[in-house]
Design a protein around this motif. Structure first.
Motif, PDB file in Angstrom:
ATOM      1  N   VAL A   1     -37.404 123.600 102.672  1.00 51.33           N
ATOM      2  CA  VAL A   1     -36.662 123.972 102.021  1.00 51.33           C
ATOM      3  C   VAL A   1     -36.273 124.459 100.559  1.00 51.33           C
ATOM      4  CG1 VAL A   1     -34.278 123.405 101.902  1.00 51.33           C
ATOM      5  CG2 VAL A   1     -35.370 122.132 104.038  1.00 51.33           C
ATOM      6  N   THR A   2     -36.411 125.766 100.268  1.00 49.59           N
ATOM      7  CA  THR A   2     -35.768 126.256  98.964  1.00 49.59           C
ATOM      8  C   THR A   2     -34.508 125.544  98.166  1.00 49.59           C
ATOM      9  OG1 THR A   2     -35.901 127.997  99.233  1.00 49.59           O
ATOM     10  CG2 THR A   2     -38.006 127.695  99.312  1.00 49.59           C
ATOM     11  N   CYS A   3     -34.478 125.073  97.077  1.00 52.01           N
ATOM     12  CA  CYS A   3     -32.990 125.265  96.405  1.00 52.01           C
ATOM     13  C   CYS A   3     -33.200 125.241  95.234  1.00 52.01           C
ATOM     14  CB  CYS A   3     -33.022 123.791  96.435  1.00 52.01           C
ATOM     15  SG  CYS A   3     -33.664 122.159  97.779  1.00 52.01           S
ATOM     16  N   GLY A   4     -33.390 126.928  94.867  1.00 48.56           N
ATOM     17  CA  GLY A   4     -33.153 127.593  93.396  1.00 48.56           C
ATOM     18  C   GLY A   4     -33.923 126.762  92.575  1.00 48.56           C
ATOM     19  N   ALA A   5     -33.585 126.684  91.919  1.00 48.28           N
ATOM     20  CA  ALA A   5     -33.198 126.068  90.665  1.00 48.28           C
ATOM     21  C   ALA A   5     -34.029 124.376  90.244  1.00 48.28           C
ATOM     22  CB  ALA A   5     -32.733 126.089  89.431  1.00 48.28           C
ATOM     23  N   LYS A   6     -33.610 124.086  91.808  1.00 46.13           N
ATOM     24  CA  LYS A   6     -33.745 122.455  91.562  1.00 46.13           C
ATOM     25  C   LYS A   6     -35.528 122.281  92.612  1.00 46.13           C
ATOM     26  CE  LYS A   6     -29.241 120.944  91.518  1.00 46.13           C
ATOM     27  NZ  LYS A   6     -28.683 121.411  91.827  1.00 46.13           N
ATOM     28  N   GLY A   7     -35.762 123.587  92.719  1.00 48.48           N
ATOM     29  CA  GLY A   7     -37.346 123.178  93.507  1.00 48.48           C
ATOM     30  C   GLY A   7     -37.647 123.587  94.557  1.00 48.48           C
ATOM     31  N   VAL A   8     -38.084 122.991  95.330  1.00 41.81           N
ATOM     32  CA  VAL A   8     -38.402 122.849  97.046  1.00 41.81           C
ATOM     33  C   VAL A   8     -39.020 121.572  97.404  1.00 41.81           C
ATOM     34  CG1 VAL A   8     -41.223 123.551  96.554  1.00 41.81           C
ATOM     35  CG2 VAL A   8     -39.896 124.044  98.509  1.00 41.81           C
ATOM     36  N   MET A   9     -38.835 121.147  98.814  1.00 42.68           N
ATOM     37  CA  MET A   9     -39.366 120.117  99.427  1.00 42.68           C
ATOM     38  C   MET A   9     -39.862 120.597 101.365  1.00 42.68           C
ATOM     39  SD  MET A   9     -35.348 118.670 100.000  1.00 42.68           S
ATOM     40  CE  MET A   9     -36.173 116.494 100.284  1.00 42.68           C
ATOM     41  N   ALA A  10     -41.102 119.825 101.144  1.00 46.34           N
ATOM     42  CA  ALA A  10     -41.284 120.544 102.301  1.00 46.34           C
ATOM     43  C   ALA A  10     -42.458 119.160 103.050  1.00 46.34           C
ATOM     44  CB  ALA A  10     -42.405 122.140 102.120  1.00 46.34           C
ATOM     45  N   VAL A  11     -42.440 119.749 104.335  1.00 48.11           N
ATOM     46  CA  VAL A  11     -43.217 118.611 105.299  1.00 48.11           C
ATOM     47  C   VAL A  11     -43.673 119.018 106.277  1.00 48.11           C
ATOM     48  CG1 VAL A  11     -41.137 116.958 104.914  1.00 48.11           C
ATOM     49  CG2 VAL A  11     -41.000 118.211 107.120  1.00 48.11           C
ATOM     50  N   THR A  12     -44.781 118.750 106.577  1.00 52.64           N
ATOM     51  CA  THR A  12     -45.599 119.015 108.234  1.00 52.64           C
ATOM     52  C   THR A  12     -46.234 117.821 108.410  1.00 52.64           C
ATOM     53  OG1 THR A  12     -47.681 118.295 106.582  1.00 52.64           O
ATOM     54  CG2 THR A  12     -47.466 120.821 106.469  1.00 52.64           C
ATOM     55  N   GLU A  13     -47.640 118.222 109.092  1.00 50.27           N
ATOM     56  CA  GLU A  13     -47.673 116.807 110.317  1.00 50.27           C
ATOM     57  C   GLU A  13     -47.394 115.270 109.791  1.00 50.27           C
ATOM     58  OE1 GLU A  13     -50.298 117.360 113.633  1.00 50.27           O
ATOM     59  OE2 GLU A  13     -49.356 115.577 114.237  1.00 50.27           O
ATOM     60  N   ASP A  14     -48.781 115.611 108.608  1.00 48.23           N
ATOM     61  CA  ASP A  14     -48.576 114.375 108.018  1.00 48.23           C
ATOM     62  C   ASP A  14     -48.841 114.655 106.066  1.00 48.23           C
ATOM     63  OD1 ASP A  14     -50.721 116.696 107.463  1.00 48.23           O
ATOM     64  OD2 ASP A  14     -52.208 115.610 109.305  1.00 48.23           O
ATOM     65  N   GLU A  15     -47.833 115.638 105.777  1.00 51.88           N
ATOM     66  CA  GLU A  15     -47.830 115.742 104.551  1.00 51.88           C
ATOM     67  C   GLU A  15     -46.139 115.622 104.526  1.00 51.88           C
ATOM     68  OE1 GLU A  15     -51.101 117.900 102.261  1.00 51.88           O
ATOM     69  OE2 GLU A  15     -50.923 118.913 103.850  1.00 51.88           O
ATOM     70  N   GLU A  16     -45.586 114.980 102.837  1.00 50.95           N
ATOM     71  CA  GLU A  16     -44.718 115.600 102.169  1.00 50.95           C
ATOM     72  C   GLU A  16     -44.425 116.534 101.000  1.00 50.95           C
ATOM     73  OE1 GLU A  16     -42.209 112.829 103.118  1.00 50.95           O
ATOM     74  OE2 GLU A  16     -41.818 111.464 101.436  1.00 50.95           O
ATOM     75  N   ALA A  17     -44.037 116.656 100.483  1.00 45.45           N
ATOM     76  CA  ALA A  17     -44.161 117.412  99.298  1.00 45.45           C
ATOM     77  C   ALA A  17     -43.079 117.382  98.676  1.00 45.45           C
ATOM     78  CB  ALA A  17     -45.862 118.414  99.205  1.00 45.45           C
ATOM     79  N   GLU A  18     -43.120 117.617  96.986  1.00 48.30           N
ATOM     80  CA  GLU A  18     -41.984 118.624  96.726  1.00 48.30           C
ATOM     81  C   GLU A  18     -41.980 119.037  95.295  1.00 48.30           C
ATOM     82  OE1 GLU A  18     -38.088 115.550  95.595  1.00 48.30           O
ATOM     83  OE2 GLU A  18     -39.895 114.012  96.142  1.00 48.30           O
ATOM     84  N   HIS A  19     -41.502 119.520  94.687  1.00 52.65           N
ATOM     85  CA  HIS A  19     -41.583 120.611  93.491  1.00 52.65           C
ATOM     86  C   HIS A  19     -40.276 120.418  92.719  1.00 52.65           C
ATOM     87  CE1 HIS A  19     -43.014 122.934  90.100  1.00 52.65           C
ATOM     88  NE2 HIS A  19     -44.531 122.388  90.573  1.00 52.65           N
TER      89      HIS A  19
END
Ligand SMILES: Nc1ncnc2c1ncn2[C@@H]1O[C@H](COP(=O)(O)OP(=O)(O)O)[C@@H](O)[C@H]1O
Ligand SMILES: [Mg+2]
Length: 308
Positions: free
Chosen positions: A218-236
């Protein structure tokens, strides 16, 4: 079928007319502005150009008219290294058009007007899909998407989708799309419009599991992004850059994310790389204002990370 291509990008280009105004007009109002550009755009088409710039082998599955707009759309694909032989030229087809209005905020307002009968035949579509590792699309026509995505899956072609708010307005439409997808990238408004939930970690993980997705972003414009896979989660948090024009931010992000996924980047690196690709592009005017090559994006990341 032999996979000669990395990605088939399913979706036609359009013509962007870009205006700068001192303020947005209201109802029964007139504002004097300036037309600053007329350039080829279109969400999936922008992503196709970016993926080719990154070095992926990309086919455009799309159509164009036989007028100067069609020519300009096709030429710009070719200039970026996108394979154009599957583009169907329809005499008399009017182009999809977008009017993009920029005010001092740096954010865009956009009017999108689809052109007429932007069709291509099924045999061409199946050939292009079968020959590619990934089918990337924004599923505006759910019936057509279902046919193409089912075929893709039967050929071992992964399906990646971009979901904005007008693409899925309820949970059923979202389910119909995600049931046939491997990678789903929403912008924040698209996520909320279709899932009726705010994006948070438990919701993202549950949704990824429910639809057996390889990745949900899920991209959140100027607030960056959240992402998940089966064994990882990451945000920027996104990179702080001087913004000139945010048109195409999501398209360029998505292209870089597909590239990272094809190259098996760890999720944390993939979101950083993709945010950086989008940040570079929004510092210049136009949806394809500054498409970075991998080494340029890596250099931008190193210098941005040195600053903080
Ligand atoms: N103002 C901004 N500053 C920095 N990065 C941005 C900005 N706007 C967008 N981005 C980057 O582009 C990505 C996609 O933008 P977003 O607005 O969510 O997509 P879309 O263009 O599809 O609405 C974001 O996740 C972020 O990395
Ligand atoms: Mg977008």
């Amino acid at each position: 079928m032999l996979k000669n291509y990395d990605v088939v990008a399913v979706g036609s280009g359009n013509i962007d007319l870009i205006f700068r105004v001192p303020r947005l007009p209201g109802n029964d109002d007139k504002v004097v502005g300036e037309k600053i550009a007329e350039s080829p755009g279109g969400t999936v088409a922008n992503s196709a150009c970016m993926m080719a710039t990154l070095g992926l082998k990309v086919i455009s599955l799309s159509s164009a008219g036989d007028d100067r707009y069609g020519e300009s759309i096709i030429n710009d694909f070719a200039r970026h290294g996108v394979e154009t032989k599957y583009i169907q030229i329809n005499p008399g087809q009017s182009p999809n058009m977008a009017i993009i209005i920029l005010d001092d905020s740096g954010e865009k307002s956009l009017i999108y007007a689809p052109g007429n009968h932007c069709e291509w035949d099924q045999e061409t579509a199946f050939n292009a899909i079968g020959a590619s590792k990934v089918m990337y699309t924004m599923p505006g026509d759910l019936e057509k998407y279902a046919i193409q995505a089912k075929y893709a899956r039967s050929q071992g072609t992964k399906v990646a989708v971009d979901i904005e708010p007008h693409i899925a307005t309820n949970k059923q439409q979202m389910a119909d799309i995600l049931n046939l997808a491997d990678i789903a990238i929403f912008n924040r408004d698209g996520f909320i419009a279709s899932s009726k939930c705010d994006p948070d970690w438990p919701v993202l993980h549950a949704m990824r599991r429910k639809y057996s997705l390889s990745a949900l972003v899920v991209t959140c414009g100027a607030k960056g992004v959240m992402a998940v896979t089966e064994d990882e989660e990451a945000e920027h948090p996104g990179f702080r850059v001087p913004v000139v024009d945010t048109t195409g931010a999501g398209d360029i992000f998505n292209a870089a994310f597909i590239y990272s996924w094809i190259h098996h980047y760890p999720l944390r690196s993939a979101v950083e790389f993709s945010c950086a690709a989008a940040a570079l592009n929004i510092m210049k005017l136009g949806a394809r204002g500054q498409l970075g090559r991998p080494e340029e994006i890596e250099r931008f990341i190193s210098s941005a990370n040195r600053e903080v």
